[in-house]
Design a protein around this motif. Structure first.
Motif, PDB file in Angstrom:
ATOM      1  N   ASN A 192       0.851  -1.189   0.000  1.00 33.30           N
ATOM      2  CA  ASN A 192       0.000   0.000   0.000  1.00 33.30           C
ATOM      3  C   ASN A 192       0.886   1.237   0.000  1.00 33.30           C
ATOM      4  O   ASN A 192       1.542   1.533   1.002  1.00 33.30           O
ATOM      5  CB  ASN A 192      -0.913  -0.012   1.237  1.00 33.30           C
ATOM      6  N   SER A 193       0.905   1.963  -1.110  1.00 32.85           N
ATOM      7  CA  SER A 193       1.745   3.161  -1.195  1.00 32.85           C
ATOM      8  C   SER A 193       1.193   4.315  -0.381  1.00 32.85           C
ATOM      9  O   SER A 193       1.919   5.246  -0.034  1.00 32.85           O
ATOM     10  CB  SER A 193       1.904   3.595  -2.659  1.00 32.85           C
ATOM     11  N   GLY A 194      -0.106   4.281  -0.073  1.00 31.22           N
ATOM     12  CA  GLY A 194      -0.694   5.309   0.782  1.00 31.22           C
ATOM     13  C   GLY A 194      -0.821   6.675   0.157  1.00 31.22           C
ATOM     14  O   GLY A 194      -0.871   7.674   0.867  1.00 31.22           O
ATOM     15  N   LEU A 195      -0.902   6.752  -1.159  1.00 33.15           N
ATOM     16  CA  LEU A 195      -0.948   8.047  -1.838  1.00 33.15           C
ATOM     17  C   LEU A 195      -2.371   8.522  -2.130  1.00 33.15           C
ATOM     18  O   LEU A 195      -2.584   9.707  -2.376  1.00 33.15           O
ATOM     19  CB  LEU A 195      -0.148   7.993  -3.149  1.00 33.15           C
ATOM     20  N   GLU A 196      -3.330   7.616  -2.124  1.00 39.13           N
ATOM     21  CA  GLU A 196      -4.715   8.008  -2.361  1.00 39.13           C
ATOM     22  C   GLU A 196      -5.399   8.318  -1.031  1.00 39.13           C
ATOM     23  O   GLU A 196      -5.073   7.711  -0.008  1.00 39.13           O
ATOM     24  CB  GLU A 196      -5.468   6.887  -3.079  1.00 39.13           C
ATOM     25  N   PRO A 197      -6.346   9.270  -1.027  1.00 42.14           N
ATOM     26  CA  PRO A 197      -7.035   9.617   0.223  1.00 42.14           C
ATOM     27  C   PRO A 197      -7.638   8.385   0.889  1.00 42.14           C
ATOM     28  O   PRO A 197      -8.329   7.594   0.258  1.00 42.14           O
ATOM     29  CB  PRO A 197      -8.132  10.592  -0.240  1.00 42.14           C
ATOM     30  N   GLY A 198      -7.335   8.218   2.156  1.00 39.21           N
ATOM     31  CA  GLY A 198      -7.866   7.099   2.922  1.00 39.21           C
ATOM     32  C   GLY A 198      -6.996   5.864   2.926  1.00 39.21           C
ATOM     33  O   GLY A 198      -7.162   5.002   3.790  1.00 39.21           O
ATOM     34  N   ASP A 199      -6.050   5.748   1.976  1.00 34.03           N
ATOM     35  CA  ASP A 199      -5.225   4.544   1.906  1.00 34.03           C
ATOM     36  C   ASP A 199      -4.351   4.370   3.142  1.00 34.03           C
ATOM     37  O   ASP A 199      -4.154   3.255   3.622  1.00 34.03           O
ATOM     38  CB  ASP A 199      -4.342   4.570   0.651  1.00 34.03           C
ATOM     39  N   SER A 200      -3.795   5.476   3.633  1.00 40.40           N
ATOM     40  CA  SER A 200      -2.903   5.384   4.796  1.00 40.40           C
ATOM     41  C   SER A 200      -3.649   5.015   6.068  1.00 40.40           C
ATOM     42  O   SER A 200      -3.025   4.654   7.070  1.00 40.40           O
ATOM     43  CB  SER A 200      -2.156   6.702   4.998  1.00 40.40           C
ATOM     44  N   LEU A 201      -4.969   5.114   6.054  1.00 41.44           N
ATOM     45  CA  LEU A 201      -5.753   4.697   7.214  1.00 41.44           C
ATOM     46  C   LEU A 201      -6.008   3.196   7.192  1.00 41.44           C
ATOM     47  O   LEU A 201      -6.354   2.606   8.218  1.00 41.44           O
ATOM     48  CB  LEU A 201      -7.083   5.456   7.252  1.00 41.44           C
ATOM     49  N   LYS A 202      -5.839   2.572   6.029  1.00 43.64           N
ATOM     50  CA  LYS A 202      -5.995   1.120   5.926  1.00 43.64           C
ATOM     51  C   LYS A 202      -4.750   0.413   6.445  1.00 43.64           C
ATOM     52  O   LYS A 202      -4.844  -0.594   7.133  1.00 43.64           O
ATOM     53  CB  LYS A 202      -6.277   0.716   4.479  1.00 43.64           C
ATOM     54  N   SER A 203      -3.597   0.940   6.075  1.00 51.28           N
ATOM     55  CA  SER A 203      -2.326   0.382   6.553  1.00 51.28           C
ATOM     56  C   SER A 203      -1.227   1.374   6.231  1.00 51.28           C
ATOM     57  O   SER A 203      -1.360   2.178   5.311  1.00 51.28           O
ATOM     58  CB  SER A 203      -2.030  -0.971   5.887  1.00 51.28           C
ATOM     59  N   GLY A 204      -0.149   1.315   6.987  1.00 50.34           N
ATOM     60  CA  GLY A 204       0.960   2.229   6.728  1.00 50.34           C
ATOM     61  C   GLY A 204       1.812   2.453   7.967  1.00 50.34           C
ATOM     62  O   GLY A 204       1.878   1.607   8.860  1.00 50.34           O
ATOM     63  N   ASN A 399      -6.198  11.467   5.449  1.00 51.11           N
ATOM     64  CA  ASN A 399      -5.011  10.642   5.245  1.00 51.11           C
ATOM     65  C   ASN A 399      -4.408  10.055   6.512  1.00 51.11           C
ATOM     66  O   ASN A 399      -3.753   9.008   6.442  1.00 51.11           O
ATOM     67  CB  ASN A 399      -3.940  11.456   4.512  1.00 51.11           C
ATOM     68  N   PHE A 400      -4.601  10.720   7.659  1.00 55.81           N
ATOM     69  CA  PHE A 400      -3.935  10.247   8.878  1.00 55.81           C
ATOM     70  C   PHE A 400      -4.899   9.997  10.032  1.00 55.81           C
ATOM     71  O   PHE A 400      -4.562   9.232  10.940  1.00 55.81           O
ATOM     72  CB  PHE A 400      -2.868  11.259   9.324  1.00 55.81           C
ATOM     73  N   GLY A 401      -6.055  10.644  10.024  1.00 58.09           N
ATOM     74  CA  GLY A 401      -6.936  10.515  11.178  1.00 58.09           C
ATOM     75  C   GLY A 401      -6.204  10.948  12.431  1.00 58.09           C
ATOM     76  O   GLY A 401      -5.593  12.023  12.466  1.00 58.09           O
ATOM     77  N   THR A 402      -6.217  10.097  13.462  1.00 54.98           N
ATOM     78  CA  THR A 402      -5.514  10.431  14.709  1.00 54.98           C
ATOM     79  C   THR A 402      -4.108   9.836  14.767  1.00 54.98           C
ATOM     80  O   THR A 402      -3.463   9.878  15.816  1.00 54.98           O
ATOM     81  CB  THR A 402      -6.331   9.945  15.919  1.00 54.98           C
ATOM     82  N   GLN A 407       6.126  16.367   8.660  1.00 50.63           N
ATOM     83  CA  GLN A 407       6.175  17.209   7.460  1.00 50.63           C
ATOM     84  C   GLN A 407       6.580  16.393   6.238  1.00 50.63           C
ATOM     85  O   GLN A 407       6.097  16.639   5.128  1.00 50.63           O
ATOM     86  CB  GLN A 407       7.161  18.354   7.687  1.00 50.63           C
ATOM     87  N   ARG A 408       7.444  15.410   6.427  1.00 55.53           N
ATOM     88  CA  ARG A 408       7.885  14.577   5.308  1.00 55.53           C
ATOM     89  C   ARG A 408       6.714  13.832   4.681  1.00 55.53           C
ATOM     90  O   ARG A 408       6.661  13.651   3.455  1.00 55.53           O
ATOM     91  CB  ARG A 408       8.938  13.581   5.823  1.00 55.53           C
ATOM     92  N   TYR A 409       5.766  13.414   5.491  1.00 56.00           N
ATOM     93  CA  TYR A 409       4.608  12.690   4.976  1.00 56.00           C
ATOM     94  C   TYR A 409       3.649  13.624   4.238  1.00 56.00           C
ATOM     95  O   TYR A 409       3.003  13.217   3.268  1.00 56.00           O
ATOM     96  CB  TYR A 409       3.884  11.971   6.113  1.00 56.00           C
ATOM     97  N   LEU A 410       3.543  14.879   4.703  1.00 57.95           N
ATOM     98  CA  LEU A 410       2.724  15.864   3.981  1.00 57.95           C
ATOM     99  C   LEU A 410       3.322  16.166   2.615  1.00 57.95           C
ATOM    100  O   LEU A 410       2.611  16.227   1.609  1.00 57.95           O
ATOM    101  CB  LEU A 410       2.600  17.151   4.796  1.00 57.95           C
TER     102      LEU A 410
END
Length: 485
Positions: A192-204, A399-402, A407-410
């Motif tokens: 999961n590259s986590g680049l689409e909205p919501g992807d990083s909440l699934k795993s990352g 993208n992150f929720g809680t 800054q690197r991730y933004l």
């Protein structure tokens, strides 16, 4: 990722958390999957190689029967076998750098159990059910919930990435490159590259990768715009990163040193962490775990360049429980003796970590910002004075929720112009610093909180080790345990 406390204000009560705790979790007995090699290969999935072989048509003498014309025989024509495509065998070995998703290494999605430890005999009288009921409940939970498998998969990702770090990271490398390598490895192994909205909440990433050097004890990560820091032969580096799947975070850390004179410092932190894990259990009081950690940690001393230092337990950080999408759940375990009578409870997940130092053990904020996190009680509807801050808030929430981010991730998501140069004093200094205007607006309005790097006195050295454990009803499972620590 350590929970910060005031070094002079050791928690005396961790209060009940209003959020519900997990039920006990179960699984297969330890070692069921250990028949697989360390890279998780199963050796299955081999294809059938038919290849149109007709050896069965030969007679006992090895000669083929004489063919006859179709007009003179009623024997049916033998249908020609179709060549089957060979099935592609799943990957059985991790690449270097790690890029093979662990789901391919474990095609049945059955991940290796963590280390199973029994509870101390002093607490066995707290058992609520019979042994037969415990086994039944363990099976029922593991079959009806993905919780435990998510945790074991996240732990496997953590292990494989950190094994690669330990094998490849050497002095002369930039911290930014090391951090990016860890981040990229985690995302690749999760698939999961986590680049689409919501992807990083699934795993990352469970939180920003921490790479703190020497007297820098915790919560430092390289960010865009900072001067490159190069790892030196004389450095002691704490490597702290988290992996999450569906919000269940594995938090584990270790320390790297390239000079054997630091060995006792690392040994002290590792032994103290293991003492905390051994003491932890259902109905165990926080104060008892803290006492075991401090006693073990401070039984060590280390000689550095001819001078002997006692290893001190850091007072300004704590181990902590982990909640769903929350790295710091609300309960804290100091590394020094205290009178906190709060008890650990069945089903809770704890990050048992310790920090040892040759310095004072009381930390101060260092320069820069480590990361940010949305407050878990932030209202659904937020109106901010800056339109751009409102937009940034929506991006963070999607993208992150809680989860804590940096800054690197933004920057990786393409978020631009969240930094601007503004004059403000830092620790009494009149130096012009870079102020995160939009993020600062969110912080001032109580939407996000920020985390600063934490440091001991200059010239000191510190070490950290950490594992994530689950307090199951019949045992405790050290989810992140590996062959390294």
């Amino acid at each position: 990722m350590g929970s910060k406390t005031n070094g002079d204000d050791i928690p005396q009560y961790n209060g009940p958390d209003p959020s519900p705790t997990l039920n006990s979790a179960g699984g297969e007995p330890r070692g069921v999957h250990l028949a697989r090699d360390g890279d998780g290969g199963t050796g299955g999935g081999q294809g059938d190689d038919d290849g149109g072989d007709d050896d069965d048509d030969a007679d006992v003498n090895g000669t083929l029967p004489q063919t006859t014309s179709a007009s003179t025989t009623d024997a049916p024509k033998k249908k020609r076998k179709k060549n089957k495509k060979k099935k592609t065998s799943p990957a059985s070995k991790q690449s270097c750098p790690p890029r093979v998703p662990v789901s391919e290494l474990f095609p049945l999605s059955e991940y290796i159990n963590g280390e199973i430890q029994s509870y101390d005999s002093a607490y066995t009288n707290t058992a609520r059910t019979t042994a037969e009921e415990l086994r039944y409940n363990d099976r029922q939970l593991s079959q009806s919930s993905t919780f435990l498998n998510d945790y074991r998969q996240a732990a496997e990702v953590h292990r494989q990435v950190r094994y690669w770090i330990q094998e490849t990271v050497k002095p002369g490398q930039k911290l930014m490159d090391i951090a990016m390598g860890i981040d990229d490895g985690v995302r690749a192994l999760l698939g999961n590259s986590g680049l689409e909205p919501g992807d990083s909440l699934k795993s990352g990433m469970g939180f920003p990768t921490g790479l703190s050097l020497n007297h820098g004890v915790a919560h430092y990560t390289p960010n865009p715009g900072q001067k490159d820091t190069v790892l030196q032969q004389s450095d002691v580096m704490k490597v702290d990163f988290g992996v999450h799947i569906n919000g269940w975070i594995v938090d584990s850390a270790f320390t790297m040193a390239f000079d054997p004179m630091y060995d006792n410092l690392l040994a002290a932190a590792k032994a103290a962490t293991n003492a905390g894990i051994k003491t932890a259990g259902i109905d165990v009081r926080i104060c008892d775990v803290s006492a075991a950690i401090q006693e073990t940690m401070e039984s060590y001393e280390v000689e550095i360049r001819g001078k002997t230092f006692p290893v001190k337990a850091v007072r300004s950080l704590c181990a902590h429980d982990i909640k769903h999408y929350r790295i710091h759940g609300g309960k804290s375990i100091p590394f020094v003796k205290n009178s906190d009578q709060t008890k650990m409870e069945e089903g809770e997940v704890f990050a048992i970590e310790t920090f040892g130092t040759t310095g004072r053990g009381r930390l101060v904020d260092d320069d820069g910002i480590y990361g940010y996190g949305l407050n878990h009680d932030t209202p659904k509807q937020v109106t901010l004075p800056l339109v751009s801050a409102n937009s940034l808030y929506k991006t963070i929430k999607k993208n992150f929720g809680t989860l804590v981010f940096c800054q690197r991730y933004l920057a990786r998501l393409g978020v631009e112009r969240y930094l601007a140069a503004v004059s403000f004093p830092l620790h009494g200094s009149s130096e012009i610093k870079s102020n995160e205007v939009k993020l600062n607006c969110l912080e001032r309005n109580g939407i996000v909180e920020y985390y600063r790097p934490l440091a001991d006195v200059k010239g000191s050295y510190s070490a950290q080790f950490e594992h994530t454990i689950l307090l199951r009803e019949s045992c405790k499972e050290v989810l992140s345990r590996g062959t390294d620590y």
